[in-house]
Design an enzyme around this catalytic site. Structure first.
Site, short mmCIF file in Angstrom:
data_model
loop_
_atom_site.label_atom_id
_atom_site.label_comp_id
_atom_site.label_asym_id
_atom_site.label_seq_id
_atom_site.Cartn_x
_atom_site.Cartn_y
_atom_site.Cartn_z
N ASP A 72 -10.74 2.12 -3.27
CA ASP A 72 -11.27 1.84 -1.94
C ASP A 72 -12.79 1.90 -1.95
OD1 ASP A 72 -8.94 1.35 -0.70
OD2 ASP A 72 -8.82 3.23 0.41
N ASP A 89 0.83 -1.20 0.00
CA ASP A 89 0.00 0.00 0.00
C ASP A 89 0.87 1.26 0.00
OD1 ASP A 89 -2.31 1.51 0.15
OD2 ASP A 89 -3.08 0.56 1.97
C1 DGJ Z 1 -5.77 2.03 2.10
C2 DGJ Z 1 -6.16 0.85 1.28
O1 DGJ Z 1 -6.61 1.26 0.03
C3 DGJ Z 1 -7.20 0.05 2.03
O2 DGJ Z 1 -7.66 -1.01 1.25
C4 DGJ Z 1 -6.59 -0.44 3.32
O3 DGJ Z 1 -5.57 -1.35 3.05
C5 DGJ Z 1 -6.08 0.74 4.12
N1 DGJ Z 1 -5.21 1.57 3.34
C6 DGJ Z 1 -5.33 0.28 5.35
O4 DGJ Z 1 -4.79 1.32 6.04
#
Ligand code: DGJ
Length: 757
Positions: free
Chosen positions: A548, A478
């Site tokens: 997300d 991430d």
């Molecule tokens: C951002 C990501 O896009 C989410 O799916 C998740 O992993 C969060 N970060 C976790 O902090």
């Protein structure tokens, strides 16, 4: 195929030609990019620009070429200062402060091997010959060399370009821009399409009619960004999904990028793409070099679907590499939306256990497992397990999950640091921030200076230790903030303009090393969803978490946006719970699945809180997805025209065209409307198919009973399905219901299967 004859260069793919020549003045004149043409050296007089007399207001190139005006010429690359006032390809500031360059043709080479770049990832070929043309240009006064590299991928109608600047002069110069591609068109009658958005709102298609002046699509977030993806298109007016001429361009790069369309005084259109010149500069000393990322160019006369097919094939064959290239991707269950930071071994195990019961193959422990990570304010950088949450460590939880028959995956965010962390305390010099100034922060975190070798080594070694500490099959990598306060404490003042690019190069070194050391781990890129969804990342990570936003209606549009430039094999898509956490909307569970099934389907919800009915439905979904995923993940994807706002319709056709799946999704229902047809794409016209719909229960949250879907069952030829379509059962319209009525409320959807008989 590459054809070279007497200063004429023609690159041919199966249906596309790209042609240019070196002129008497030693400039490169661009002659054609588009439908395939047959050319030889005798074609030049017919194709070249005719300039007998200079018209008023123009500057002539030099004494010897008095009628040559670079402002009104189609150029293969343009340097700054010799009369061409459109977007330049290269801009250099010399030691004497001047910024005029005059790069002239100095030879070529045809190669059959594509060497790897030193600093950046690139396309590759593991079938057939990969043909490469290198053109050398030398700056008339300084002697600096620019190499233009061209790679031809015949089967997918893609030509890639990149540039390398080699400083063969005796002076140190400041490079202000080096683009990756420049394509000049004779006219400007185009629509420029780019894909804009934001967090949880990625990839909205924006169509701009090109007139005069400049249109720019770019990012300055430090990433390729959810604000403006580097994939863009130029199309002729009226181009639809299946008809019309269009061009697509992308960049194999994950940082600040720039795509500009510039129409000059003579209505010629110039397209350039490359690293964003804003804030960029690079000091290149004698004998040093600078590599620009590869640009990907394609053309189709078969509309946007034709172009997407080229791009999809290119990404699948020449970008994605390694163990997972042709391997079916597992159905995963991710802990994020189920538990956020509030995780512990017991909770994760119960979730995984519920997953195993419905057929999940891989369990992913998302954020919250390390340091004092109970919210987003601390611990990034301290990659050690929180033993209060996971007493058996990573190995303990991984082993338990494995005993359930599931693979185990983990979340990391290695490029970041919280001020509240041991790493920040011990290495403040590794952090991007301007000393003694207030820092503008995002998600309570700061960015590590990935251009610094010590930081790279730290990231590589800590991640290596972590990935070796248990049986880890999957890693979600991430990256959750955009850049502010650009500054490297490791670079001198005159090199600060290099920071953002050095970051990307450093990141590539880390992920290349780690994916090389752990070839079997399935890596999924992520940057708050789609904030770094690009071909650079896909060279290392075979899939990326697309957004997300897991709301089915938003996802339908986001996934459709990505599909213009990227294959569905690259897009992570999860079924989540309702009301949806991003939109607070409720959509049918079956629709959430139907949309996710057209990409890499996974789950991200608390299965432990779901009803038996829901779990039964999910079990059936997963079983069906496993049966069809070879088609859905690797097939050719088509968007359908004329669906109306808020609705989408797709077909995904397996490689041998024996199996296909179609989707019909509706945003808001309108009662008593004309009945719908499902019109497929991409089938074999003369093959007979069994067409039927996926049967499921229309869930009780939308009607007071759980009713079966209608029954669609037909045996028709591919040409019927594509040229006429199937007239679907009557939609519910408040005047009666039986098993032949299609109950189709807000956010309803259907999957239709087509199997050759
Ligand atoms: C951002 C990501 O896009 C989410 O799916 C998740 O992993 C969060 N970060 C976790 O902090």
């Amino acid at each position: 195929m590459i054809y070279v004859k007497d200063n004429l260069f023609a690159l041919h793919t199966e249906t596309v030609s790209y042609v240019f020549r070196a002129t008497d003045s030693l400039h490169l004149e661009h002659l054609h990019f588009g439908r395939k043409i047959t050319v030889d050296d005798r074609s030049i007089p017919a194709l070249m620009e005719k300039q007998e007399f200079l018209t008023g207001g123009l500057n002539s190139y030099d004494e010897e070429h008095r009628s040559l005006s670079l402002e009104n010429y189609m150029l293969e690359m343009s340097s700054y200062g010799k009369g061409d006032i459109r977007e330049p390809f290269v801009e250099i500031i010399y030691e004497d402060g001047s910024s005029t360059s005059d790069f002239l043709y100095d030879g070529y080479k045809v190669m059959h091997e594509k060497p790897e770049y030193e600093t950046l990832p690139g396309s590759y070929s593991d079938y057939g010959r990969s043909e490469q043309l290198v053109i050398y240009l030398r700056e008339r006064y300084s002697g600096i060399v620019i190499e233009l590299h061209y790679y031809v991928y015949e089967r997918c109608d893609v030509i890639c370009r990149s540039a390398k600047l080699r400083n063969e002069s005796i002076q140190t110069v400041n490079l202000k821009r080096l683009m990756s591609a420049q394509v000049d068109f004779d006219d400007s009658d185009f629509i420029f399409t780019h894909f804009n958005g934001a967090w949880i709102r990625e990839m909205n298609r924006v169509d701009n009619a090109v007139t005069a002046g400049r249109i720019v699509n770019s990012s300055y977030t430090g990433t390729s960004s959810s604000r403006a993806n580097p994939f863009v298109m130029l199309s002729r007016r009226g181009t639809s999904q299946n008809f019309g001429e269009c061009y697509g361009f992308n960049l194999i790069y994950s940082g600040n990028h720039y795509e500009a369309v510039d129409v000059g005084s003579f209505s010629k259109l110039r397209f350039v793409n490359g690293i964003n010149p804003q804030g960029f500069s690079y000091v290149v000393g004698p004998e040093e070099y600078f590599e620009a990322p590869e640009s990907v160019m394609s053309f189709s006369k078969e509309g946007f679907n034709g172009l997407s097919r080229n791009m999809h094939e290119f990404v699948r064959e020449h970008i994605i590499r390694g163990t997972w290239k042709y391997k079916e991707r597992p159905v995963l269950l991710n802990s994020w939306e189920a538990a956020y930071f509030d995780i512990n071994e017991e909770k994760l195990f119960s979730l995984a256990e519920a997953g195993a019961e419905v057929g999940i193959e891989l369990f992913v422990m998302d954020d919250g497992w390390f340091g004092e990570r109970n919210d987003d304010t601390s611990s990034l950088g301290d990659w050690e397990v929180n033993e209060k949450k996971l007493p058996g460590g990573i190995k303990g939880i991984a082993d338990k999950i494995k005993q359930l028959g599931l693979k185990f995956g983990i979340w990391v965010e290695p490029e970041m640091v919280n001020v509240k962390s041991r790493l920040y305390e011990s290495h403040p010099e590794w952090v991007i921030e301007i000393p003694d100034r207030n820092h503008s922060e995002g998600r309570n975190q700061r960015i590590l200076d990935m251009g610094n070798k010590d930081v790279q080594n730290y990231v590589i070694e800590t991640m290596d230790r972590l990935f070796s500490s248990a049986d880890i099959s999957y890693v979600k990598w991430d990256m959750n903030r955009t850049f502010t306060d650009y500054y490297s404490k490791n670079l001198p003042p005159e090199r600060q303009g290099e920071m953002a690019h050095r970051y990307v190069v450093g990141l590539y070194r880390c992920i290349k090393t780690l994916t090389g050391r752990f070839p079997d781990i399935l890596f999924e890129g992520c940057a708050s969803g789609g904030n770094r969804f690009d071909l650079g990342i896909l060279c290392y990570f075979p899939q990326i978490w697309a957004s997300d936003n897991t709301d089915a209606m938003c996802r339908a549009e986001i996934q459709e946006g990505y599909s213009y430039g990227y294959p569905m094999l690259a897009l992570g898509a999860h079924v989540s719970s309702c009301p949806n956490h991003q939109t607070l909307r409720s959509t049918p569970l079956e629709t959430r699945f139907n949309i996710a099934a057209f990409a890499l389907c996974g789950y991200e919800c608390n299965l432990c809180e779901m009803s038996e009915n829901e779990l039964d439905a999910i079990r059936e979904q997963i079983e069906l997805y496993k049966e069809w995923r070879s088609v859905l993940q690797f097939g050719d994807f088509y968007r359908h025209d004329g669906t109306g706002a808020g609705n989408v319709s797709w077909t995904c056709v397996g490689k041998d065209k024996k199996y296909a799946a179609g989707l019909l999704f509706q945003g808001l229902a309108q009662p008593n409307m004309p009945d719908k047809r499902f019109v497929a794409c991409g089938l074999r016209p003369d093959a007979k198919y069994h067409f039927y719909n996926r049967k499921f229960k229309v869930m009780e949250e939308f009607v007071s009973m759980r009713v079966d879907t209608e029954n669609e069952d037909y045996h028709v030829y591919g040409d019927v399905l594509m040229n006429c379509g199937v007239r679907l059962s009557q939609g519910f319209a408040a005047s009666g219901y039986n098993e032949r009525v299609r109950v189709f409320p807000d956010f309803a959807s259907r999957i239709y299967f087509m199997e050759e008989e």
